[in-house]
Design an enzyme around this catalytic site. Sequence first.
Site, PDB file in Angstrom:
ATOM      1  N   ARG A  88      23.054  80.041  59.181  1.00 41.76           N
ATOM      2  CA  ARG A  88      23.236  79.265  60.205  1.00 41.76           C
ATOM      3  C   ARG A  88      22.566  78.802  60.164  1.00 41.76           C
ATOM      4  O   ARG A  88      21.390  78.659  60.321  1.00 41.76           O
ATOM      5  CB  ARG A  88      24.790  78.966  60.747  1.00 41.76           C
ATOM      6  CG  ARG A  88      26.207  79.185  59.496  1.00 41.76           C
ATOM      7  CD  ARG A  88      27.347  79.152  60.600  1.00 41.76           C
ATOM      8  NE  ARG A  88      28.859  79.669  59.747  1.00 41.76           N
ATOM      9  CZ  ARG A  88      29.981  79.480  59.749  1.00 41.76           C
ATOM     10  NH1 ARG A  88      30.014  79.184  61.709  1.00 41.76           N
ATOM     11  NH2 ARG A  88      30.805  79.940  59.485  1.00 41.76           N
ATOM     12  N   ARG A  96      29.079  69.582  62.488  1.00 39.51           N
ATOM     13  CA  ARG A  96      28.560  70.084  63.545  1.00 39.51           C
ATOM     14  C   ARG A  96      26.860  69.856  62.729  1.00 39.51           C
ATOM     15  O   ARG A  96      26.603  69.911  61.662  1.00 39.51           O
ATOM     16  CB  ARG A  96      28.526  71.369  63.221  1.00 39.51           C
ATOM     17  CG  ARG A  96      27.201  72.760  64.440  1.00 39.51           C
ATOM     18  CD  ARG A  96      28.081  73.890  64.332  1.00 39.51           C
ATOM     19  NE  ARG A  96      29.368  73.910  64.968  1.00 39.51           N
ATOM     20  CZ  ARG A  96      30.104  74.906  64.394  1.00 39.51           C
ATOM     21  NH1 ARG A  96      30.112  75.538  63.566  1.00 39.51           N
ATOM     22  NH2 ARG A  96      31.459  75.159  64.850  1.00 39.51           N
ATOM     23  N   CYS A 127      40.017  82.831  71.713  1.00 44.17           N
ATOM     24  CA  CYS A 127      40.397  83.988  70.158  1.00 44.17           C
ATOM     25  C   CYS A 127      39.206  84.555  70.312  1.00 44.17           C
ATOM     26  O   CYS A 127      38.390  84.146  70.962  1.00 44.17           O
ATOM     27  CB  CYS A 127      40.853  83.184  68.915  1.00 44.17           C
ATOM     28  SG  CYS A 127      39.720  82.532  67.734  1.00 44.17           S
ATOM     29  N   CYS A 171      33.042  83.217  69.827  1.00 45.10           N
ATOM     30  CA  CYS A 171      32.098  81.748  69.426  1.00 45.10           C
ATOM     31  C   CYS A 171      31.309  82.204  71.039  1.00 45.10           C
ATOM     32  O   CYS A 171      29.438  81.082  70.295  1.00 45.10           O
ATOM     33  CB  CYS A 171      32.818  80.382  69.182  1.00 45.10           C
ATOM     34  SG  CYS A 171      33.377  80.754  67.292  1.00 45.10           S
ATOM     35  N   CYS A 217      40.274  73.289  68.181  1.00 42.83           N
ATOM     36  CA  CYS A 217      40.053  74.140  67.449  1.00 42.83           C
ATOM     37  C   CYS A 217      41.523  75.412  66.465  1.00 42.83           C
ATOM     38  O   CYS A 217      42.550  75.156  67.552  1.00 42.83           O
ATOM     39  CB  CYS A 217      39.362  76.020  67.854  1.00 42.83           C
ATOM     40  SG  CYS A 217      39.331  77.468  67.054  1.00 42.83           S
ATOM     41  N   LYS A 252      23.879  84.620  60.989  1.00 43.53           N
ATOM     42  CA  LYS A 252      23.470  83.835  62.135  1.00 43.53           C
ATOM     43  C   LYS A 252      21.550  84.414  62.183  1.00 43.53           C
ATOM     44  O   LYS A 252      21.841  85.647  62.218  1.00 43.53           O
ATOM     45  CB  LYS A 252      24.866  83.860  63.153  1.00 43.53           C
ATOM     46  CG  LYS A 252      25.772  83.354  63.053  1.00 43.53           C
ATOM     47  CD  LYS A 252      26.441  83.167  64.079  1.00 43.53           C
ATOM     48  CE  LYS A 252      27.557  82.312  63.580  1.00 43.53           C
ATOM     49  NZ  LYS A 252      28.993  82.795  64.440  1.00 43.53           N
ATOM     50  N   LYS A 258      29.711  84.168  57.300  1.00 40.66           N
ATOM     51  CA  LYS A 258      29.107  83.958  57.614  1.00 40.66           C
ATOM     52  C   LYS A 258      27.718  84.220  58.372  1.00 40.66           C
ATOM     53  O   LYS A 258      27.312  85.730  57.753  1.00 40.66           O
ATOM     54  CB  LYS A 258      29.342  83.140  59.219  1.00 40.66           C
ATOM     55  CG  LYS A 258      29.572  84.267  59.497  1.00 40.66           C
ATOM     56  CD  LYS A 258      30.978  83.824  61.313  1.00 40.66           C
ATOM     57  CE  LYS A 258      32.027  83.368  61.194  1.00 40.66           C
ATOM     58  NZ  LYS A 258      33.352  82.610  62.557  1.00 40.66           N
ATOM     59  N   CYS A 294      33.492  78.488  74.526  1.00 42.20           N
ATOM     60  CA  CYS A 294      33.864  77.459  73.201  1.00 42.20           C
ATOM     61  C   CYS A 294      34.726  76.564  73.464  1.00 42.20           C
ATOM     62  O   CYS A 294      36.123  76.038  74.404  1.00 42.20           O
ATOM     63  CB  CYS A 294      34.639  78.607  72.553  1.00 42.20           C
ATOM     64  SG  CYS A 294      36.395  79.196  73.081  1.00 42.20           S
TER      65      CYS A 294
END
Length: 1529
Positions: free
Chosen positions: A1093, A1024, A1429, A1433, A1390, A1165, A1163, A1384
């Site tokens: 990110r 990414r 899931c 995302c 994934c 964002k 994470k 996603c």
Amino acid sequence: MAGTLTTITTPEQAVARIAYLSSDVVISVQPSLASDSEFSSHLKQLAKQKEQSLVAKTSDAVPEIQSVRHNNDPLLSVFTPIRSGQLVSVTTTSSILLPSVAHLYMLADLPVVVHVALGPKGFPDYSAITSIRNSGWTFLQSWSLQEAQDIALSAHALAIRSGKGVIHFFDPSSGAVAESIEGASADVVRAVLNLDNVRRFQSAPISGSGIYADDGRVAVVSEQPEPLALSSGAATDPAAEGEVASPLLTSQSSVKSSQQSETSTPPSVSTATTIESAAPLVSSEDIYKYVTGIWAQLSQLVGRQYNAFEWTGPESAENTIFLFGSDVSLFSDAIAKAQSGDSFAGAGIITPRLYRPWLGAKLIDTLPKSVKRVAVLEQVSRKTTKWGPVLIDVLTSVKSAVGGVETIVGYQLGYITKDSVKQALSGVFQNLTLEKPVQNLEVGEREVPQETSEYDISKPKLELSYTKILDQLFGSRAFVANSLDSDNAGVSRTISATPEYGFGSLLARKERRQKFVAEVKEAASNGRFLTEVPKRALAKWVASAEDAKKSEEAAEEVVSKLAIDNSTPAKALLKNKAFFRKQSLWLVGSDAWAYDLGNSGLHQVLASGENVNLLIIDSTPYSERAAADANRRKKDIGLYAMNFGNAYVASTAVYSSYTQVLQAMDEADKFNGPSIVLAYLPYFGEHESPLTILAETKKAVDIGYWPLYRWNPENEKKGEPNFSLDSERIKKELKAFLDRDNQLTQMMRKDPQFGAVLDQDFGTEIRAQQKRKAKDAYNQLLEGLFGAPLTILFGSDGGNAQALAKRLGTRGRARGLKTIVMAMEDYPVEDLPTEENIVFITSTAGQGEFPVNGKPLWDTIKDSTELDLASVKYSVFCLGDSHYWPRKEDRVYYNKPGKDLDRVLANFGGSHLAPLGLGDDQDPDGYQTGYSEWEPKLWEALGVSKVDGLPDEPPPITNEDIKISSNFLRGTIAEELLDTSTGAISAFNQQLTKFHGTYMQDDRDVRDERKAQGLEPAYSFMIRCRLPGGVSTPKQWVQMDDIANELGNETMKLTTRQTFQFHGVVKAKLKPAMQAINRALMDTLAACGDVNRNVMCSPHPSQSAYHREVYSWSKKISEHLLPATTAYHEIWLTDYDGKKTQVAGDAVQDFEPIYGSTYLPRKFKISIAIPPHNDVDVYAHDIGLIAIKGNDGHLLGFNLLVGGGMGATHNNKKTYPQTGRTLGFVKADQTHIACEKVMLVQRDHGDRKNRKHARLKYTVDDLTVDVFRSKVEELWGQPFLPAKPFHFDSNVDTFGWIKDETGMNHFTMFIENGRIEDTADFQMKTGLREIAKVHKGEFRLTPNQHLILSNVADEDLDTLKKLLAQYKLDNLHFSGLRLSSSACVAFPTCGLAMAESERYLPVLISKLEACLEENGLRQDSIIMRMTGCPNGCARPWLAEVAFVGKAYGAYNMYLGGGYHGQRLNKLYRSSIKEDEILEIMKGLLSRYAKEREQGERFGDWTIRAGIIKATTDGRNFHEGVVEDEEEEE
């Protein structure tokens, strides 16, 4: 089935049922595998209902139904089962008979039954029968529904008794108008078949031999007493009474018979001086005896009588019709109703029931002595001789006999109806009674109203993928000789589609062009044109006539000049202007050509050396490859062609590598000689889902069943290898060829990384050997240890069961036990009865299923009938979630694998060590609650519960430990990149590579298949990029495209975080990919991991100057919060030199001034929204910045939100999505500092013990917004200002062209789910590359995964609009629902995905669009999102309607999100599948269309209508759920 009364309504149903009852194997010939025949639908229904055959020896007595396409040489499928002692029948139309004539001769002396529905429908052509009448088979005919059933049964009984093949033929339309009948009872079928003869055949398999050589086998007579029950009403014949002979199959090379008649007494002679006489062959008279005996028995059982020749009419008739055609009743009814003055009054009709063997004497016996004249009516459309074949039969028989027949006249029978039958009969008999009657008159209509045949040659829609690529590559140059669309005057579609016809057509095409070139040369020299201009243009063209590219360029000019000249010579040349282009000549065929290479035309093409191209499409799914039947196995066309040495050969798969298909077709076109392009397109049905095709393709390519390669003999002249492998694995047959040709050695020298996979044979034995080796290694390791043995097996998908098993093994060893720990799939099941103590620990996957690595063991155990576990002690512990399936009917799935395994082990006699243990995620400590109760019971049962001096167990290694010990994100990544023994990296380094912007993944589509082959998973990496604000230059776009093509899987993903993502990057290409990204002035640092990110920013093209101002802050924040470690540069941006050099110097310790050595808890964002568009979903991020414009039009600052986040865990109410809460306003120049201080509070106060509780949203909720604000202000040293007013009105993209305030143009194009790829229908990726080559502005990636062609000047508009139109990128005619959708990646890459997402959402929307149209909602924007899931995302929790994967094919459905992205949705239904989704959505859409108020959005309506309760805060996300309330009621 014995007690079942079946109603029969069609002849095909009657025949199918008899074939099913009387066979071990039924070969069902179908128009295609996607389309049932009139037989196959009934056969499949019987098999589905598990109805039992009377003869099948399978465990459930259900015969095997083999579906075969009509053009796939179906009779090949007969050889293997019939020779192995299985009774085989075939159900088919007459279209296969002539092409199968060679097989018919080979099968004639085997008891095969072929049931033939004559075609074409409505008026069948009986020449299909007469053409094969001398093939050695017995032929029986029926004319009605009842007869179809009785004669079908007679055919099976006769085949068994005679040992010879029987063809039962009938016109299906002649029985279709009858009333229904009752199916024959099982008792009748059993009696007529004679099961003793059946078992005798089944117990004596025939030794195998090739199908292309006569093995000398014939049917011979063995006299055996077979009592026949006769009745007075039965058809009798002296020869049929008494004992009937039964056949034996033998070879002519054997003259001995092991059996003698039990009813005769042989002479008493010495066996020492006697040679037994050869058993007599089954003769025509024997066939007659057998069949009349069968009919006599049938007559007694059911009261219906049948004869070899059937007579209808008075015994005194002088005139008669011998009818060989379909509708006997039409003629017999007309004669019966004849008036006394009619010429056909009092006439008779005779029809052949037993057509072959032809028994002339029986015909004479059947004809009344009064008959003087016979009219022979033959329904034969394709007559190849002057006299019809049946006429010759009748003439030969009757004229040679003593009798009163004076005249025999032949007629060709046409189409007759009830209205025309009287006229037809009058004409027949008027001619018949003439003194000199005319032979071969036509009776009835020649032009017949034909029904569309289901077996007509057609081009499967799916196969258009490859022919479209031909059109795209070569355009008007492409010429497909055997195209079904071609105008082949007077030639049937079936013939014109054959390779032989196509090859001849191509040769003729080449000759015509050569002649045309000669004409052009003559015209260029001597043509009488109006001016000299055409001559110059023609001369220029002639010089390049054989060069495809140059002749194409010259053709444009010469055609133009000729058109202007318009003289007679110019007009003559223009009539054939297609030849001005050097055409790319192609034949297109299917895998049906691969069964007989010599007869398919392929051999002729290759042997000719002609410059023609063959595209052969193989549609056999990998999972249905017929490996067991050698006779049905296709030949390898690629190997066959390469062995010729003069051909270009390529093996391609459009669903694996579109680019390789283009390259192969282009090289084939340029090759001067025959070229074969093999194209894989596996599908089970015409309307197959692309997901299925993709999965089948990937398995076939990945395992080596369908390797991708190119073979070019001309490469040798250039000093290059002839063979180029474009996939990683080849099958052993191809490897053997390459070894022989010395190509493989060259390739392995050139590309050593391929050596390991190239050198592996393609087989399934490896896995079993690995299991045994692993188990033996464990046993050897444990030798010499004391204590009881304990084997621990685990089935784990998320890692918890595996971790428990390993910990249990460690604890067992500490207690002195000899413990073995391994995955269930690695355990050799045959050892299970020898175990003393064994423990199973398994998690629950899908709908109560075993995890992937537990399923093989379970499948073996549950189907076993021989396991004896009387001496085995066992215990099972299972991990599950009692709330995962909330509906009552689904609760059976809770811990189902463990419960099933425990039950089955007990059934096999095993005894418990400890009772079944159940771990429940809903317990206070999750599954640990149940486990802590179960484990002590296990130690107690093993006698090791009280052991002193047990060592302390080390705490589990956490992500925090990994970060601390990583030396600022270095770990051992650099060392592991050099390890070529595996495509993977360690779990430790997998956590660290995330910080570097890459995840290790494996292809889940092929995971099971690779496991079965003994291979490690197909590991690859996702990369990414870090691209703040999603802005890319055209040059960067081309560079990204190059990376995808050369180092990835040829696709790119535009993510919901406005950046590029690559998939399928193998480990060896990981570092080159990182370096290529760096050369593009991008990087991947901090694109993933526990850091800040990629910073998002609304692309907002309508306010470009303002956008640039706001966008600059996304870059500044990203750079400011970037990790300071130099590890990224050391690992990825230095050369491979065997040394590990720290950029900062070996003596210098890295330092992270913002993050520290442990970075963030999770994470982080950040997104920036520019009102009125909330396209970034600003409420969904840890920090949301809402840009506030000042009165002067410039950026004033930002409202700062904190604590948004999308991640959650199914059924864990401690986890939830959350929307951001406002802290206040921040001036622009302080934005990056304020963001830093928010992040620092999270760094210091976030939960580092429980990663499920580590996101900022939980920190804010735990501290409260006010406390969190105060901590930020304390670090910052200043307070937040009051938030400024703003307004959002949308969070979707605005598609199409707009002009900004500076006069620049911007085009937002629809990229479904952000996937940039080329397909046969849509060359999106190529189109965007071509645009990037000429575009002078920039590309902006949108948060909704679409793309903006930005900053286009007016003078460049036309150029770009033409390119957009050329590549269909300007198409915006999609439904509002599709335009507002997002998904996603999910499967196959994934590792967290529980269900499909990106690949499935477009399919689901397509199934909803008709409903949208019906309700007038096609243009309405409804925000629908899907994820595989609950990690979120694609930000599903903010969508108006969302589907979140729960298990494969099952989703949780959420409703009520805010259209502006301001409100979370709420669970509406759990674990629903497609049929439920469609039913619910169609109902909701219909109501919405009727009930909505003006301007009311779908999400708002669901709340107002009381369908769902509004979620006002993430903390009440789980409250008021519809299913919970229904449960309480």
